[in-house]
Write a protein that holds these residues in place. Structure first.
Motif, mmCIF file in Angstrom:
data_model
loop_
_atom_site.group_PDB
_atom_site.id
_atom_site.type_symbol
_atom_site.label_atom_id
_atom_site.label_comp_id
_atom_site.label_asym_id
_atom_site.label_seq_id
_atom_site.Cartn_x
_atom_site.Cartn_y
_atom_site.Cartn_z
ATOM 1 N N GLU A 57 0.813 -1.128 -0.063
ATOM 2 C CA GLU A 57 -0.083 -0.082 -0.014
ATOM 3 C C GLU A 57 0.782 1.264 0.172
ATOM 4 O OE1 GLU A 57 -3.492 2.464 -0.232
ATOM 5 O OE2 GLU A 57 -3.034 0.189 -0.361
ATOM 6 N N GLN A 58 2.129 1.362 0.851
ATOM 7 C CA GLN A 58 2.797 2.598 0.754
ATOM 8 C C GLN A 58 3.394 2.545 -0.478
ATOM 9 O OE1 GLN A 58 5.494 1.547 4.290
ATOM 10 N NE2 GLN A 58 4.095 2.607 5.698
ATOM 11 N N GLU A 59 3.772 1.492 -1.064
ATOM 12 C CA GLU A 59 4.589 1.540 -2.506
ATOM 13 C C GLU A 59 3.509 2.132 -3.423
ATOM 14 O OE1 GLU A 59 6.018 -1.812 -5.607
ATOM 15 O OE2 GLU A 59 7.085 -1.769 -3.681
ATOM 16 N N ARG B 141 3.304 5.866 -3.070
ATOM 17 C CA ARG B 141 4.399 6.657 -3.343
ATOM 18 C C ARG B 141 4.467 6.868 -5.018
ATOM 19 N NH1 ARG B 141 7.398 3.971 0.521
ATOM 20 N NH2 ARG B 141 7.809 2.351 -0.578
ATOM 21 N N SER B 142 3.925 5.667 -5.603
ATOM 22 C CA SER B 142 3.725 5.645 -7.097
ATOM 23 C C SER B 142 2.692 6.835 -7.521
ATOM 24 C CB SER B 142 3.481 4.374 -7.481
ATOM 25 O OG SER B 142 3.072 4.268 -8.802
ATOM 26 N N ARG B 143 1.704 6.733 -6.832
ATOM 27 C CA ARG B 143 0.444 7.590 -7.004
ATOM 28 C C ARG B 143 1.162 9.094 -6.645
ATOM 29 N NH1 ARG B 143 -3.527 6.357 -3.407
ATOM 30 N NH2 ARG B 143 -3.526 4.622 -4.433
ATOM 31 N N ASP C 47 4.118 10.213 -7.327
ATOM 32 C CA ASP C 47 5.066 10.239 -8.381
ATOM 33 C C ASP C 47 4.319 10.706 -9.542
ATOM 34 O OD1 ASP C 47 7.034 9.974 -6.492
ATOM 35 O OD2 ASP C 47 7.580 8.054 -7.171
ATOM 36 N N ASP C 48 3.280 9.896 -9.658
ATOM 37 C CA ASP C 48 2.682 10.286 -10.937
ATOM 38 C C ASP C 48 1.880 11.625 -10.888
ATOM 39 O OD1 ASP C 48 3.185 7.618 -11.904
ATOM 40 O OD2 ASP C 48 1.245 6.788 -11.466
ATOM 41 N N GLU C 49 1.444 11.638 -9.699
ATOM 42 C CA GLU C 49 0.971 13.298 -9.548
ATOM 43 C C GLU C 49 1.641 14.355 -9.910
ATOM 44 O OE1 GLU C 49 -1.152 13.059 -5.736
ATOM 45 O OE2 GLU C 49 -2.882 11.653 -6.585
ATOM 46 N N ALA C 50 2.783 14.258 -9.145
ATOM 47 C CA ALA C 50 3.793 15.335 -9.511
ATOM 48 C C ALA C 50 4.408 15.314 -10.805
ATOM 49 C CB ALA C 50 5.120 14.896 -8.519
ATOM 50 N N LEU C 51 4.645 14.252 -11.545
ATOM 51 C CA LEU C 51 4.821 14.230 -12.966
ATOM 52 C C LEU C 51 3.609 15.007 -13.863
ATOM 53 C CD1 LEU C 51 6.610 11.006 -13.591
ATOM 54 C CD2 LEU C 51 7.789 13.086 -13.499
ATOM 55 N N GLU C 52 2.562 14.660 -13.316
ATOM 56 C CA GLU C 52 1.452 15.251 -14.071
ATOM 57 C C GLU C 52 1.237 16.886 -13.878
ATOM 58 O OE1 GLU C 52 -2.061 15.945 -16.382
ATOM 59 O OE2 GLU C 52 -0.718 14.185 -16.403
ATOM 60 N N ASP D 248 14.104 12.243 -5.666
ATOM 61 C CA ASP D 248 13.815 10.861 -5.494
ATOM 62 C C ASP D 248 12.466 10.778 -4.411
ATOM 63 O OD1 ASP D 248 15.739 9.979 -6.913
ATOM 64 O OD2 ASP D 248 17.311 9.889 -5.449
ATOM 65 N N ASP D 249 12.664 11.780 -3.472
ATOM 66 C CA ASP D 249 11.134 11.619 -2.547
ATOM 67 C C ASP D 249 9.857 12.357 -2.981
ATOM 68 O OD1 ASP D 249 12.040 14.162 -2.383
ATOM 69 O OD2 ASP D 249 12.217 14.262 -0.262
ATOM 70 N N GLY D 250 9.927 12.754 -4.488
ATOM 71 C CA GLY D 250 8.611 13.257 -5.007
ATOM 72 C C GLY D 250 8.591 14.564 -4.822
ATOM 73 N N GLN D 251 9.302 15.355 -4.276
ATOM 74 C CA GLN D 251 9.523 16.629 -4.115
ATOM 75 C C GLN D 251 9.828 17.346 -5.356
ATOM 76 O OE1 GLN D 251 8.381 18.402 -1.296
ATOM 77 N NE2 GLN D 251 7.838 16.492 -0.769
#
Length: 114
Positions: free
Chosen positions: A60-62, A65-67, A69-74, A96-99
């Protein structure tokens, strides 16, 4: 000879009582062994349940994190489209931490995620 015969007659149930006592002891031993085995099975099942729950939480945590990352890229993609529509140049950095951050190079604004 008479004394041996009197001993046997006085305690005729002694061998049966000893056999019964041994039988009772063995039954107690078997019962204790069964109870121990049941406790061990219950503990093993509990430990397996804990491991399954840990694995479920890890997955679930993975996914989260993936979601993220996807939101940040979007969001970066949308900013890119806006900048291109406005004719400016820009840079995007994602750690790497999504920031992430977006900076307009030839303009005046900068956007940082929290």
């Amino acid at each position: 000879m008479g004394s041996w015969a009197s001993l046997v007659q006085k305690h005729p149930a002694a061998p049966a009582a000893a056999a019964k006592s041994s039988s009772d002891s063995f039954e107690q031993f078997k019962r204790a062994a069964r109870e121990k085995e049941e406790r061990e099975k219950a503990l093993k099942a509990q430990a397996e349940q804990v491991e399954r729950e840990k694995e479920r939480l890890r997955r679930e945590q993975e996914r989260m994190r993936s979601r993220e990352d996807d939101e940040a890229l979007e969001q970066a993609r949308r900013v890119h489209e806006e900048v291109q529509a406005g004719g400016g140049s820009w840079s995007v950095m994602v750690s790497d931490d999504g920031q992430w951050s977006v900076t307009m190079v030839s303009g005046q604004w900068s956007l940082w995620s929290l």
